[in-house]
Design an enzyme around this catalytic site. Structure first.
Site, PDB file in Angstrom:
ATOM      1  N   TYR A 124       0.726  -1.122   0.450  1.00 12.71           N
ATOM      2  CA  TYR A 124       0.059  -0.206  -0.331  1.00 12.71           C
ATOM      3  C   TYR A 124       0.541   0.886   0.266  1.00 12.71           C
ATOM      4  CZ  TYR A 124      -4.169  -2.414   0.517  1.00 12.71           C
ATOM      5  OH  TYR A 124      -5.448  -3.172   0.313  1.00 12.71           O
ATOM      6  N   LYS A 191       3.073 -14.587   5.669  1.00  6.88           N
ATOM      7  CA  LYS A 191       3.492 -15.128   4.613  1.00  6.88           C
ATOM      8  C   LYS A 191       4.804 -15.441   4.036  1.00  6.88           C
ATOM      9  CE  LYS A 191       1.456 -18.332   1.862  1.00  6.88           C
ATOM     10  NZ  LYS A 191       0.556 -19.262   1.625  1.00  6.88           N
ATOM     11  N   ASP A 224      -2.818 -17.806   4.853  1.00  5.41           N
ATOM     12  CA  ASP A 224      -4.203 -18.970   4.306  1.00  5.41           C
ATOM     13  C   ASP A 224      -4.579 -19.810   5.176  1.00  5.41           C
ATOM     14  OD1 ASP A 224      -1.044 -19.737   4.196  1.00  5.41           O
ATOM     15  OD2 ASP A 224      -1.697 -21.131   2.344  1.00  5.41           O
ATOM     16  N   ASP A 248      -5.804  -6.283   5.742  1.00  5.83           N
ATOM     17  CA  ASP A 248      -6.756  -5.395   4.793  1.00  5.83           C
ATOM     18  C   ASP A 248      -8.070  -6.437   4.452  1.00  5.83           C
ATOM     19  OD1 ASP A 248      -8.775  -3.221   2.957  1.00  5.83           O
ATOM     20  OD2 ASP A 248      -7.913  -3.477   2.104  1.00  5.83           O
TER      21      ASP A 248
END
Ligand code: NAI
Length: 360
Positions: A124, A191, A224, A248
């Site tokens: 972002y 991740k 995930d 987000d």
């Protein structure tokens, strides 16, 4: 003495939900001097920018703002005003509580978790290059020099900066919140198995900060797996801390656990300034129809009242929202649909706000 607050109504459903929110806050009797400022596409023509300097000046001077959502054109056009505000005031902590409400129409009960989303960096940061640009060519050269696998020549590139300082600030905020608000566990979501440099740094920093807070349990989850865990058993989560992009996405997922986007409040907090806003966007599909659920914005105002030291009024607002939803009579279409499968008999945005006010 009145509390000064900058009010940015935004666009889409923004003006409707902020007017409902303002009426509820005024009904608490807390004395607020509202400084209304406009931002978004509607001011482009007059100011040549969706975020005029006068808005930035007002927020800088007052230090507290509450806003409605602001539309961001997709793919082209101006960059997000929401992201620009967070970056301008270094509002590094996006705090989003997701708490089950009675009669929220959700299939889950007893959800009570809080998201701490890093708000200023990651994908972002707005560092992006179009295909064919000299910057993409220069990056291709760097990748080649480093002996890494080349990317396709017609690629667009976004850069994902994750800093140690940025990671430390958001993780420390999450632990401070856990300690001050009787929470037990912080989960870092990442991740790092794939993005070893960026998410790896975030995770290492989170582990370091966790070791400085032994009274709070700590674990980490790959994003995930965290998503699957959240939909399987959200009650196993307490405080979640995430880099910007995952924060987000996961906060919308969590909004879905507590009745949807119309229910999920939020705050963007920095060292010298705080801006409160619902998690959802401008919902152009229902704008101007008195259909929007203002609960998320009203609960964002409750967070703002806490921030202003008006904790009793904040609790009254939350109790009035809970009572209105528990009664289940005057509820907006999204809640009615979730409860009964039909929107028949649903109340409008302002009628719902009136019911909340009646319960105050
Ligand atoms: P959205 O959150 O505006 O809407 C997604 C779905 O949820 C729509 O079906 C909408 O009707 C529904 N919804 C959202 N808020 C609701 C409410 N209060 N009551 C009842 N239903 C509600 O997301 P979308 O459509 O992806 O984004 C629309 C615009 O909002 C985009 O331009 C986006 O960039 C912007 N946006 C702005 C944000 C902000 O100002 N902080 C945050 C997220 C998106």
């Amino acid at each position: 003495m009145a509390h000064d607050v900058v009010l940015i109504p935004g666009d889409g459903i923004g003006p409707e939900i902020t007017s409902a929110m303002r009426r509820v806050v005024e009904a608490t009797g807390v004395d607020i001097a509202w400084h209304e400022e406009q931002a978004g596409a509607g001011v482009m023509e007059e100011y040549g920018t969706p975020l005029p300097q006068r808005v930035l000046d007002a927020v800088a001077e007052v230090g507290v703002a509450i806003k409605g959502p602001i539309t961001t054109p997709i793919g082209t056009g101006f960059r997000s005003v929401n992201v620009a505000l967070r970056q301008a005031f270094n509002l590094y902590a996006c705090v989003r509580p997701c708490v089950s409400l009675p009669g929220d129409g959700s299939r889950y009960h007893d959800v009570d978790l809080v998201i701490f989303r890093e708000n200023t960096e990651d994908l972002y940061a707005g560092i992006e290059f179009d295909p064919g640009s000299p910057e993409v060519a220069a990056l291709a050269g760097l990748v080649d020099q480093a002996g890494l696998r080349p990317f396709r020549a017609d690629s667009a590139i976004s850069i994902k900066p994750i800093s140690e300082a940025g990671s430390r600030a958001i993780v420390e905020a999450a632990f401070a919140y856990a300690e001050n608000c009787g929470r037990h566990k912080v989960t870092a979501v990442h991740k790092a198995n794939i993005m070893k440099a960026t998410d790896g740094l975030f995770l290492r920093t989170a582990r370091e900060v966790a070791s400085e807070h032994p009274s709070i349990a700590f674990d980490d989850k790959i994003v995930d797996a965290a998503c699957m865990g959240l939909v399987q058993d959200p009650t196993s989560f307490d405080v979640l801390v995430l880099p910007n992009l995952y924060g987000d996405i996961v906060s919308d997922l969590c909004a879905g656990l507590v009745g949807g986007l119309g229910m999920a409040p939020g705050a963007n907090i920095g060292a010298s300034c705080a801006i409160f806003e619902a998690t959802h966007g401008s919902a152009p599909d229902i704008a101007g129809k008195d259909l929007a659920n203002p609960t998320a914005e009203i609960l964002s105002a409750a967070m703002m009242l806490d921030h202003l030291g008006e904790t009793e009024a904040a609790e009254r607002v939350r109790a009035a929202v809970r009572a209105t939803l528990a009664e289940g009579i005057t509820v907006t279409a999204d809640v009615r649909r979730a409860l009964t499968g039909s929107t028949e008999g649903a109340a409008g945005t302002q009628a719902y706000a009136d019911a909340v006010i009646a319960h105050l």
